[in-house]
Motif scaffolding. Structure first.
Motif, PDB file in Angstrom:
ATOM      1  N   GLU A 132     -23.427 -22.266 -70.214  1.00  0.00           N
ATOM      2  CA  GLU A 132     -22.541 -22.541 -69.067  1.00  0.00           C
ATOM      3  C   GLU A 132     -21.155 -22.941 -69.550  1.00  0.00           C
ATOM      4  N   LEU A 133     -21.097 -23.799 -70.564  1.00  0.00           N
ATOM      5  CA  LEU A 133     -19.815 -24.234 -71.098  1.00  0.00           C
ATOM      6  C   LEU A 133     -19.057 -23.068 -71.728  1.00  0.00           C
ATOM      7  N   ALA A 134     -19.774 -22.271 -72.545  1.00  0.00           N
ATOM      8  CA  ALA A 134     -19.130 -21.136 -73.206  1.00  0.00           C
ATOM      9  C   ALA A 134     -18.582 -20.150 -72.177  1.00  0.00           C
ATOM     10  N   ALA A 135     -19.344 -19.891 -71.108  1.00  0.00           N
ATOM     11  CA  ALA A 135     -18.892 -18.957 -70.077  1.00  0.00           C
ATOM     12  C   ALA A 135     -17.641 -19.478 -69.381  1.00  0.00           C
ATOM     13  N   ALA A 136     -17.613 -20.774 -69.129  1.00  0.00           N
ATOM     14  CA  ALA A 136     -16.442 -21.359 -68.473  1.00  0.00           C
ATOM     15  C   ALA A 136     -15.208 -21.246 -69.361  1.00  0.00           C
ATOM     16  N   VAL A 137     -15.380 -21.506 -70.635  1.00  0.00           N
ATOM     17  CA  VAL A 137     -14.263 -21.391 -71.580  1.00  0.00           C
ATOM     18  C   VAL A 137     -13.803 -19.944 -71.677  1.00  0.00           C
ATOM     19  N   MET A 138     -14.752 -19.012 -71.714  1.00  0.00           N
ATOM     20  CA  MET A 138     -14.405 -17.586 -71.790  1.00  0.00           C
ATOM     21  C   MET A 138     -13.567 -17.162 -70.586  1.00  0.00           C
ATOM     22  N   ARG A 139     -13.917 -17.686 -69.403  1.00  0.00           N
ATOM     23  CA  ARG A 139     -13.220 -17.285 -68.184  1.00  0.00           C
ATOM     24  C   ARG A 139     -11.804 -17.866 -68.113  1.00  0.00           C
ATOM     25  N   ALA A 140     -11.663 -19.129 -68.475  1.00  0.00           N
ATOM     26  CA  ALA A 140     -10.423 -19.849 -68.161  1.00  0.00           C
ATOM     27  C   ALA A 140      -9.511 -20.121 -69.347  1.00  0.00           C
ATOM     28  N   CYS A 141     -10.013 -19.895 -70.579  1.00  0.00           N
ATOM     29  CA  CYS A 141      -9.243 -20.303 -71.760  1.00  0.00           C
ATOM     30  C   CYS A 141      -9.083 -19.116 -72.706  1.00  0.00           C
ATOM     31  N   PRO A 142      -8.161 -18.224 -72.443  1.00  0.00           N
ATOM     32  CA  PRO A 142      -8.065 -16.972 -73.196  1.00  0.00           C
ATOM     33  C   PRO A 142      -7.728 -17.142 -74.671  1.00  0.00           C
ATOM     34  N   GLY A 143      -7.177 -18.283 -75.059  1.00  0.00           N
ATOM     35  CA  GLY A 143      -6.814 -18.478 -76.454  1.00  0.00           C
ATOM     36  C   GLY A 143      -7.881 -19.161 -77.277  1.00  0.00           C
ATOM     37  N   VAL A 144      -8.996 -19.514 -76.667  1.00  0.00           N
ATOM     38  CA  VAL A 144     -10.071 -20.223 -77.370  1.00  0.00           C
ATOM     39  C   VAL A 144     -11.171 -19.240 -77.776  1.00  0.00           C
TER      40      VAL A 144
END
Length: 780
Positions: A132-144
């Motif tokens: 869930e955390l990884a998916a959220a980061v993938m969606r909202a944090c393009p530089g991470v």
């Protein structure tokens, strides 16, 4: 703080990043591959079994990624038990503080404009929260970029997996010096860790075999290797290798800085077991009865039962693959599953603890599964299905051994063991495992019910194996006893088999004329009984014995009749022996050109079967023909190859007296033509030639530095690769070449293995690159 062989701390303000990787050894290819993936993908998960070194690899690559604009954050999750605290733990590592319950939103907001690497280490027990955390980061944090380590994938869209296998290990039986161990990362890791506690340690000519045996037994698991290295303070390498049967209790570390779950190998396996569902735990335990690899059909037959419906086994197997308890590998177009010996040992303990009768119940299901496969080989004898079935059964060889051993160790099961071993008669012959077959029968027969047809057949097969090995007297005793029993039983097929073995003994004792008459009677008996395989084998020996008893024309006629019957029955394997007999008769009594034509037919037939070897009989005929053609250097080399093949295949060719005289004559002619020195030089070169190089040499290739995978393809396989390039399916290839579908499938599978391909598309690409106006004439 030191954890898992890594010194941890703060470096340049980057949180959680290892400042030094203490004694990092090997994995150069994996480091490069992971670095390349992180350069192009947003989410990469390193997956693998417990103790394989996922954390260490991630730490190494993270250290090399410290140049990212906003750095690297390495978050260790192994000791975290509450999935609800995953986002909080990451936030704390980043130095963020905020409202309870809003850590996830706060974390995403904080990372939205950053360019950095976020490492989530040991996600397997918190996989849903980490996903869930990884998916959220993938969606909202393009530089991470997110790098995770886990025993199972996160199953998030866009996730790329890097499956981390154990380190390569040496084969103790093939290592000839200490220097040969230098290329194995597993050995380098062991030596490095031993020197940490015993600085004077070196791998020498005195201990290299023990080191190879120990590292091989540790299966290339870095954790196991490191735990074993610590033990050299109290045990020698040889003692350690000798105690590997109890590896789970042996491999223990007292290092306080290491997490509890990694202080023993059992601890890390316990951790994996606890992550499995009850159904997965049951399948893990039951799958521990397998040896080597196994397929889905076997898993459903063996692992189903109480608590597990057979139709649920596939989902549970998938779960164990996801959790890295099982490794899945494709073989001949189907997936096979393999379990590390450490995990198998643990599963066997769980199976034994399940209930008093669970282990024997699962063992019997395992035996029944492979006994059924052995029965299919028996039923296929003398048909076109013979070779494909024997090829398909080869990966199951370790399981065949386990099944027969079950029959030996379980009271009242010896008869079932004899049935299974005799059903595999053709399998033992094709793979040249006659010594093993004889060993099983020698152990089973004393415990079998006496005077039954199965026992009689087993004694006759055992007599054949004895004769092949040169134990003629023991073979004669067995065939006499079996012949009496067959006569008492009034069993015509068994009496025909007894006649055949009696003829074989006469042939080996230098009485080809007498043998030919006995074989003739055996052929009649087999035909009357409808035993095609027996008929073909007896006819082959009849033709050969007739030819070498002074009637080559009659011998040729019988052997050609055999070739025609093999074609009629579809038995490609038996056809090889008839062609080898024809080649020998032409080399001994006919013209050199006729012998060469027969040898070319034999080579083409060998390629047609997809076999990656030549049997001793065929090798001998190749040497004879080379000598007749005046190619004496080649003949001497072939005689050396034959000598090694005899030893490896367990064949005592000198016992076949009718063969030994002409063979000695052909060898002597070559020796006289070359002189002793040159003959011995070429003979020694052939005897020392590796098996694959020897196969190339027999087929007319140079054994030196083959340029690519094409060199190991047979002529028929190159033809099939071209048809794959043209887009033909296996069924269309079978129709085009007038071969069975199974034969076409077997050829395509062999092509994939030899070229290192995993798909037909890769074969097509290879064939396109190889295609040229002149074609490929090697081996034609």
């Amino acid at each position: 703080m030191v954890r898992d062989g890594v010194e941890w701390g703060m470096a340049d303000g980057v949180r959680g990043l290892p400042v030094r990787l203490a004694g990092y050894v090997g994995r150069h290819c994996e480091v490069a591959a992971l670095g390349k993936l992180l350069g192009s993908e947003r989410l990469v998960t390193v997956v693998g079994p417990p103790g394989v070194g996922k954390t260490r690899l991630a730490a190494r690559v993270a250290a090399e990624s410290a140049g990212m604009p906003d750095g690297v954050v390495f978050v260790e999750l192994a000791e975290l038990a509450d999935a609800g605290l995953v986002a909080n733990t990451v936030a704390v590592t980043l130095g963020l503080r905020g409202q309870a319950g809003a850590e996830g939103r706060m974390l995403v907001d904080s990372l939205r404009d950053r360019r950095m690497l976020l490492v989530l280490d040991n996600c397997e027990h918190l996989v849903d929260a980490c996903a869930e955390l990884a998916a959220a980061v993938m969606r909202a944090c393009p530089g991470v970029v997110v790098l995770a380590t886990s025993r199972q994938p996160l199953a998030v869209a866009g996730e790329h997996l890097l499956e981390l296998a154990p380190l390569a290990v040496p084969d103790p039986d093939r290592i000839g010096s200490a220097a040969e161990l230098e290329r194995y990362d597993s050995v380098s890791l062991f030596a490095d860790r031993v020197r940490a506690v015993l600085p004077s340690f070196e791998i020498t000519e005195d201990n290299y075999r023990d080191v190879a045996r120990l590292v091989h037994g540790l299966e290339g698991l870095p954790l196991a290797i490191e735990l074993a290295a610590v033990r050299v303070r109290s045990l020698s390498v040889r003692q350690l290798a000798g105690r590997l049967g109890t590896r789970l209790s042996l491999l223990t570390s007292a290092t306080r800085s290491v997490p509890e779950r990694q202080r023993t190998l059992r601890g890390t396996v316990d951790w994996s077991y606890g992550l499995c569902t009850p159904g997965e735990q049951l399948v893990w335990a039951r799958a521990s009865v397998f040896a080597g690899s196994f397929d889905l059909d076997a898993a459903e037959r063996v692992c189903g039962g109480a608590g597990v419906e057979p139709e649920a086994v596939l989902d549970l197997i998938d779960g164990l693959v996801d959790k890295s308890v099982l490794a899945a590998q494709e073989h001949d177009g189907e997936l096979r599953y393999r379990m590390l010996e450490t995990l198998r040992e643990y599963g066997r303990e769980q199976l034994s603890a399940e209930s008093a009768g669970e282990l024997p119940r699962v063992g019997r299901r395992h035996r029944d599964c492979y006994a059924a496969r052995a029965g299919r080989v028996r039923d296929a004898e003398g048909t076109a299905d013979t070779l494909p079935l024997c090829h398909r059964l080869w990966p199951d060889h370790p399981n065949l051994r386990v099944a027969i051993e079950f029959c030996l160790s379980t009271p009242g099961e010896a008869d079932a063991g004899i049935a299974m071993t005799t059903d595999l008669h053709l399998y033992w012959q094709m793979w040249r495992l006659l010594a093993e077959a004889r060993t099983w029968l020698d152990r089973l027969l004393p415990n079998a019910a006496p005077d039954g047809p199965r026992v009689c057949r087993a004694m006759l097969y055992n007599a054949d194996y004895c004769v092949h090995e040169g134990a003629l007297e023991r073979g004669a005793e067995l065939v006499a006893e079996a012949n009496d029993l067959a006569t008492r039983l009034g069993d015509e097929p068994l009496m025909a088999r007894a006649k055949f073995t009696t003829g074989f003994l006469a042939e080996c004792r230098g009485e080809p004329g007498r043998a030919a008459g006995i074989f003739s009677a055996a052929v009649d008996g087999f035909r009357a009984a409808g035993d095609r395989r027996g008929e073909l084998v007896a006819l082959d020996h009849q033709g050969w014995s007739t030819g070498f008893s002074g009637d080559p024309d009659r011998g040729r006629a019988l052997l050609r009749e055999g070739v025609a019957r093999c074609t009629e029955y579809g038995d490609l394997y038996a056809r090889l022996y008839f062609l080898a007999g024809l080649t020998m008769i032409e080399a001994e009594f006919g013209a050199a050109a006729a012998a060469a034509r027969c040898l070319r037919d034999l080579a083409a037939a060998t390629e047609e079967t997809g076999l990656d070897r030549w049997d001793v009989e065929w090798l001998s005929s190749a040497g004879w023909v080379a000598g007749r053609l005046g190619e004496h250097a080649r003949a001497a080399t072939l005689y050396g190859i034959t000598e090694t093949a005899c030893r490896v295949q367990g064949i005592a060719m000198h016992t076949l007296a009718a063969f030994e005289t002409p063979n000695a004559r052909h060898v002597q002619r070559t020796r006289e033509a070359l002189g002793d020195h040159e003959f011995d030089r070429h003979f020694a070169a052939g005897a020392a030639m590796p098996e694959r190089d020897a196969l190339h040499y027999v087929l007319g290739y140079s054994p030196v530095d083959p340029p690519d995978g094409a060199h190991s393809l047979t002529r028929r396989q190159r033809e099939i690769a071209e048809l794959v390039r043209q887009g033909l399916t296996n069924r269309q290839i079978a129709a085009r070449l007038v071969i069975s579908l199974r034969t076409a499938e077997t050829h395509v599978a062999h092509i994939m293995t030899k070229l290192g391909c995993t798909s037909r598309a890769q074969i097509a690409v290879w064939a396109t690159r190889r295609k040229n106006p002149d074609g490929d004439r090697r081996g034609d």
